[in-house]
Motif scaffolding. Structure first.
Motif, PDB file in Angstrom:
ATOM      1  N   ALA A  81       0.875  -4.527   1.476  1.00 47.46           N
ATOM      2  CA  ALA A  81       0.720  -5.531   2.533  1.00 47.46           C
ATOM      3  C   ALA A  81       2.016  -6.179   2.973  1.00 47.46           C
ATOM      4  CB  ALA A  81      -0.257  -6.620   2.069  1.00 47.46           C
ATOM      5  N   MET A  82       3.040  -6.183   2.107  1.00 47.92           N
ATOM      6  CA  MET A  82       4.199  -7.031   2.400  1.00 47.92           C
ATOM      7  C   MET A  82       5.539  -6.344   2.203  1.00 47.92           C
ATOM      8  SD  MET A  82       2.646 -10.589   0.802  1.00 47.92           S
ATOM      9  CE  MET A  82       3.911 -11.660   1.456  1.00 47.92           C
ATOM     10  N   GLY A  83       5.576  -5.021   2.321  1.00 47.42           N
ATOM     11  CA  GLY A  83       6.853  -4.325   2.320  1.00 47.42           C
ATOM     12  C   GLY A  83       7.256  -3.736   0.982  1.00 47.42           C
ATOM     13  N   PRO A  84       8.358  -2.961   0.980  1.00 42.83           N
ATOM     14  CA  PRO A  84       8.730  -2.141  -0.180  1.00 42.83           C
ATOM     15  C   PRO A  84       9.294  -2.900  -1.365  1.00 42.83           C
ATOM     16  CG  PRO A  84      10.370  -1.923   1.568  1.00 42.83           C
ATOM     17  CD  PRO A  84       9.232  -2.711   2.148  1.00 42.83           C
ATOM     18  N   ILE A  85       9.716  -4.147  -1.196  1.00 44.91           N
ATOM     19  CA  ILE A  85      10.228  -4.878  -2.363  1.00 44.91           C
ATOM     20  C   ILE A  85       9.096  -5.487  -3.168  1.00 44.91           C
ATOM     21  CG2 ILE A  85      12.498  -5.322  -1.369  1.00 44.91           C
ATOM     22  CD1 ILE A  85      11.590  -8.153  -0.717  1.00 44.91           C
ATOM     23  N   LEU A  86       7.869  -5.257  -2.722  1.00 49.97           N
ATOM     24  CA  LEU A  86       6.677  -5.732  -3.419  1.00 49.97           C
ATOM     25  C   LEU A  86       5.727  -4.557  -3.632  1.00 49.97           C
ATOM     26  CD1 LEU A  86       6.366  -8.952  -1.292  1.00 49.97           C
ATOM     27  CD2 LEU A  86       6.434  -8.995  -3.793  1.00 49.97           C
ATOM     28  N   GLY A  87       4.616  -4.836  -4.335  1.00 50.73           N
ATOM     29  CA  GLY A  87       3.599  -3.802  -4.523  1.00 50.73           C
ATOM     30  C   GLY A  87       3.749  -3.011  -5.810  1.00 50.73           C
ATOM     31  N   HIS A  88       4.384  -3.596  -6.829  1.00 52.17           N
ATOM     32  CA  HIS A  88       4.721  -2.835  -8.030  1.00 52.17           C
ATOM     33  C   HIS A  88       3.835  -3.120  -9.238  1.00 52.17           C
ATOM     34  CE1 HIS A  88       8.157  -1.380  -5.872  1.00 52.17           C
ATOM     35  NE2 HIS A  88       8.586  -2.609  -5.643  1.00 52.17           N
ATOM     36  N   ILE A  89       2.704  -3.787  -9.036  1.00 51.20           N
ATOM     37  CA  ILE A  89       1.797  -4.026 -10.164  1.00 51.20           C
ATOM     38  C   ILE A  89       1.307  -2.714 -10.800  1.00 51.20           C
ATOM     39  CG2 ILE A  89      -0.470  -4.950 -10.846  1.00 51.20           C
ATOM     40  CD1 ILE A  89       1.747  -7.069 -10.560  1.00 51.20           C
ATOM     41  N   PRO A  90       0.961  -1.684 -10.033  1.00 48.06           N
ATOM     42  CA  PRO A  90       0.544  -0.429 -10.686  1.00 48.06           C
ATOM     43  C   PRO A  90       1.615   0.125 -11.633  1.00 48.06           C
ATOM     44  CG  PRO A  90      -0.116  -0.404  -8.395  1.00 48.06           C
ATOM     45  CD  PRO A  90       0.759  -1.604  -8.565  1.00 48.06           C
ATOM     46  N   GLU A  91       2.884   0.057 -11.221  1.00 53.86           N
ATOM     47  CA  GLU A  91       3.965   0.535 -12.080  1.00 53.86           C
ATOM     48  C   GLU A  91       4.095  -0.339 -13.324  1.00 53.86           C
ATOM     49  OE1 GLU A  91       7.586   0.882  -9.616  1.00 53.86           O
ATOM     50  OE2 GLU A  91       6.163   0.869  -7.936  1.00 53.86           O
TER      51      GLU A  91
ATOM     52  N   ALA B 175       3.754   0.770 -17.175  1.00 48.81           N
ATOM     53  CA  ALA B 175       4.794   0.498 -18.167  1.00 48.81           C
ATOM     54  C   ALA B 175       4.224  -0.201 -19.397  1.00 48.81           C
ATOM     55  CB  ALA B 175       5.902  -0.351 -17.542  1.00 48.81           C
ATOM     56  N   ALA B 176       3.153  -0.977 -19.199  1.00 48.04           N
ATOM     57  CA  ALA B 176       2.472  -1.657 -20.311  1.00 48.04           C
ATOM     58  C   ALA B 176       1.481  -0.739 -21.018  1.00 48.04           C
ATOM     59  CB  ALA B 176       1.758  -2.905 -19.802  1.00 48.04           C
ATOM     60  N   GLY B 177       1.348   0.497 -20.532  1.00 48.36           N
ATOM     61  CA  GLY B 177       0.457   1.462 -21.167  1.00 48.36           C
ATOM     62  C   GLY B 177      -1.002   1.277 -20.845  1.00 48.36           C
ATOM     63  N   VAL B 178      -1.289   0.668 -19.681  1.00 48.73           N
ATOM     64  CA  VAL B 178      -2.671   0.376 -19.300  1.00 48.73           C
ATOM     65  C   VAL B 178      -3.013   1.123 -18.019  1.00 48.73           C
ATOM     66  CG1 VAL B 178      -4.293  -1.436 -18.608  1.00 48.73           C
ATOM     67  CG2 VAL B 178      -2.596  -1.895 -20.388  1.00 48.73           C
ATOM     68  N   ARG B 179      -4.144   1.833 -18.026  1.00 50.96           N
ATOM     69  CA  ARG B 179      -4.618   2.522 -16.832  1.00 50.96           C
ATOM     70  C   ARG B 179      -5.539   1.598 -16.043  1.00 50.96           C
ATOM     71  NH1 ARG B 179      -5.763   6.082 -20.880  1.00 50.96           N
ATOM     72  NH2 ARG B 179      -8.003   5.852 -20.527  1.00 50.96           N
ATOM     73  N   PRO B 180      -5.564   1.710 -14.722  1.00 54.48           N
ATOM     74  CA  PRO B 180      -6.406   0.816 -13.910  1.00 54.48           C
ATOM     75  C   PRO B 180      -7.868   0.823 -14.321  1.00 54.48           C
ATOM     76  CG  PRO B 180      -4.882   2.017 -12.502  1.00 54.48           C
ATOM     77  CD  PRO B 180      -4.740   2.608 -13.887  1.00 54.48           C
ATOM     78  N   GLU B 181      -8.379   1.967 -14.716  1.00 57.08           N
ATOM     79  CA  GLU B 181      -9.793   2.052 -15.079  1.00 57.08           C
ATOM     80  C   GLU B 181     -10.087   1.357 -16.410  1.00 57.08           C
ATOM     81  OE1 GLU B 181      -7.889   6.164 -15.934  1.00 57.08           O
ATOM     82  OE2 GLU B 181      -7.779   4.584 -14.388  1.00 57.08           O
ATOM     83  N   GLU B 182      -9.069   0.930 -17.140  1.00 50.08           N
ATOM     84  CA  GLU B 182      -9.274   0.229 -18.407  1.00 50.08           C
ATOM     85  C   GLU B 182      -9.393  -1.285 -18.228  1.00 50.08           C
ATOM     86  OE1 GLU B 182      -7.071   2.940 -21.746  1.00 50.08           O
ATOM     87  OE2 GLU B 182      -5.749   1.800 -20.401  1.00 50.08           O
ATOM     88  N   ILE B 183      -9.195  -1.761 -17.004  1.00 48.62           N
ATOM     89  CA  ILE B 183      -9.325  -3.189 -16.741  1.00 48.62           C
ATOM     90  C   ILE B 183     -10.805  -3.554 -16.648  1.00 48.62           C
ATOM     91  CG2 ILE B 183      -8.808  -5.058 -15.119  1.00 48.62           C
ATOM     92  CD1 ILE B 183      -6.342  -3.990 -16.540  1.00 48.62           C
ATOM     93  N   ASP B 184     -11.233  -4.516 -17.462  1.00 47.15           N
ATOM     94  CA  ASP B 184     -12.644  -4.930 -17.494  1.00 47.15           C
ATOM     95  C   ASP B 184     -12.959  -5.994 -16.439  1.00 47.15           C
ATOM     96  OD1 ASP B 184     -13.469  -3.481 -20.028  1.00 47.15           O
ATOM     97  OD2 ASP B 184     -11.820  -4.715 -20.775  1.00 47.15           O
ATOM     98  N   THR B 185     -12.020  -6.933 -16.258  1.00 45.63           N
ATOM     99  CA  THR B 185     -12.237  -8.065 -15.364  1.00 45.63           C
ATOM    100  C   THR B 185     -10.960  -8.318 -14.578  1.00 45.63           C
ATOM    101  OG1 THR B 185     -13.744  -9.091 -16.971  1.00 45.63           O
ATOM    102  CG2 THR B 185     -12.873 -10.517 -15.221  1.00 45.63           C
ATOM    103  N   VAL B 186     -11.107  -8.586 -13.289  1.00 45.39           N
ATOM    104  CA  VAL B 186      -9.980  -9.023 -12.469  1.00 45.39           C
ATOM    105  C   VAL B 186     -10.307 -10.425 -11.964  1.00 45.39           C
ATOM    106  CG1 VAL B 186      -8.567  -8.635 -10.423  1.00 45.39           C
ATOM    107  CG2 VAL B 186      -9.403  -6.675 -11.731  1.00 45.39           C
ATOM    108  N   ILE B 187      -9.476 -11.386 -12.313  1.00 41.68           N
ATOM    109  CA  ILE B 187      -9.613 -12.752 -11.800  1.00 41.68           C
ATOM    110  C   ILE B 187      -8.670 -12.899 -10.620  1.00 41.68           C
ATOM    111  CG2 ILE B 187      -9.399 -15.211 -12.292  1.00 41.68           C
ATOM    112  CD1 ILE B 187      -9.804 -14.503 -15.279  1.00 41.68           C
ATOM    113  N   ILE B 188      -9.218 -13.262  -9.470  1.00 42.67           N
ATOM    114  CA  ILE B 188      -8.404 -13.516  -8.286  1.00 42.67           C
ATOM    115  C   ILE B 188      -8.283 -15.028  -8.136  1.00 42.67           C
ATOM    116  CG2 ILE B 188      -8.242 -13.267  -5.784  1.00 42.67           C
ATOM    117  CD1 ILE B 188      -7.719 -10.683  -7.330  1.00 42.67           C
ATOM    118  N   THR B 189      -7.080 -15.537  -8.325  1.00 46.14           N
ATOM    119  CA  THR B 189      -6.883 -16.984  -8.294  1.00 46.14           C
ATOM    120  C   THR B 189      -7.068 -17.553  -6.899  1.00 46.14           C
ATOM    121  OG1 THR B 189      -4.486 -16.758  -7.988  1.00 46.14           O
ATOM    122  CG2 THR B 189      -5.316 -16.881 -10.262  1.00 46.14           C
ATOM    123  N   HIS B 190      -6.779 -16.767  -5.879  1.00 47.43           N
ATOM    124  CA  HIS B 190      -7.102 -17.091  -4.491  1.00 47.43           C
ATOM    125  C   HIS B 190      -6.853 -15.845  -3.667  1.00 47.43           C
ATOM    126  CE1 HIS B 190      -2.824 -17.970  -4.878  1.00 47.43           C
ATOM    127  NE2 HIS B 190      -2.673 -18.033  -3.571  1.00 47.43           N
TER     128      HIS B 190
END
Length: 276
Positions: free
Chosen positions: A68-78, A82-97
């Motif tokens: 959404a906001m350009g190439p210097i952002l958007g790196h949560i998947p990476e 790096a933390a050894g966690v696959r997206p499908e292993e996330i049980d809950t996502v809390i969206i603060t806003h």
């Protein structure tokens, strides 16, 4: 480590905030604060998210910007990789806003859920605000895309969105603390295990070099600037009085430290890396 909770700071990247985004700031005073911190006028600002792990349960707090906001952002998947966690292993996502730098990462390739096994938790007032067509119709043109992005971010999770109200436990060790003003349903989170506690105050602070010294300086993105200022002062009073460990989505990465009181203002003291 926080008791038996493991908290991993995740960097989505950074964005630049110009001083024009702080309409009540005195330009000379703001420039002096930035100079004191050796920062440019286009203030580089971290965009953070946090992963809380307890046993085999993984809770992701915010998802970053995706594309959404350009190439210097958007790196949560990476960062998750790096933390050894696959997206499908996330049980809950809390969206603060539901601003794009927090919720846009919910959507993956082809508009599908980026976290297919997760329940998404959002405050009921937040959901209601961004899905209100009456509010949308009266919003300034530059704000209308934010409504579209907020709505699209939740579409892949139809039937898996949990709306909460008030101070409730979202998951073991994670409790919602309403912090309205930046948005109507903006959430802070009290995270704790035993005697170890941390307050994730989310977007109470956007520019640490400016707003600890001048908590009365709101950012233009605050939906209700007066309420955001009141919330900021209340939260900073609390965490400084209680010596409470804090984290924030826009504090310099990894965004964990303490707040101390300095007269009518505050200062942020980051926790040194070896102590984390």
């Amino acid at each position: 480590m926080l008791g038996d909770l493991e908290i991993t700071a995740l960097s989505d990247g950074y964005l630049n905030l110009g001083l024009e985004l702080f309409p009540s700031a005195d330009p000379a005073a703001a420039e002096a604060l930035l100079a004191k911190a050796f920062l440019p006028k286009a203030l580089p600002t971290s965009v953070n998210a946090y992963l809380v792990t307890r046993g085999d349960r993984r809770v992701l707090i915010d998802t970053g910007t995706a594309s959404a906001m350009g190439p210097i952002l958007g790196h949560i998947p990476e960062a998750l990789a790096a933390a050894g966690v696959r997206p499908e292993e996330i049980d809950t996502v809390i969206i603060t806003h539901l601003h794009p730098d927090h919720a846009n990462g919910l959507v993956g390739i082809g508009g599908k859920a980026a976290f297919p096994g997760a329940e998404v938790v959002v405050a009921a007032p937040e959901f209601a605000f961004w899905h209100d067509d009456g509010i949308l119709s009266k919003a300034p043109d530059q704000m209308k895309p934010y409504f579209e992005i907020a709505r699209k971010s939740l579409v892949p999770y139809h039937g898996k969105v949990r709306k909460i109200e008030g101070e409730v436990e979202i998951a073991p060790g994670i409790r919602a603390l309403p912090a309205p003003g930046h948005t109507p349903g903006h959430l802070a989170l009290r995270i704790g295990s035993g005697d170890a506690n941390l307050l994730l105050f989310t977007d109470v602070i956007h520019a640490s070099a400016l707003q600890f010294a001048h908590p009365e300086w709101a950012i233009a993105f605050d939906v209700d600037q007066a309420a955001a200022i009141a919330t900021r002062k209340k939260v900073l009073d609390m965490v400084s009085a209680d010596d409470l460990l804090v984290a924030g989505m826009h504090l310099p990465f990894p965004g964990i430290g303490h707040v101390i009181r300095e007269g009518n203002a505050y200062a942020y003291v980051p926790t040194p890396w070896p102590a984390l």
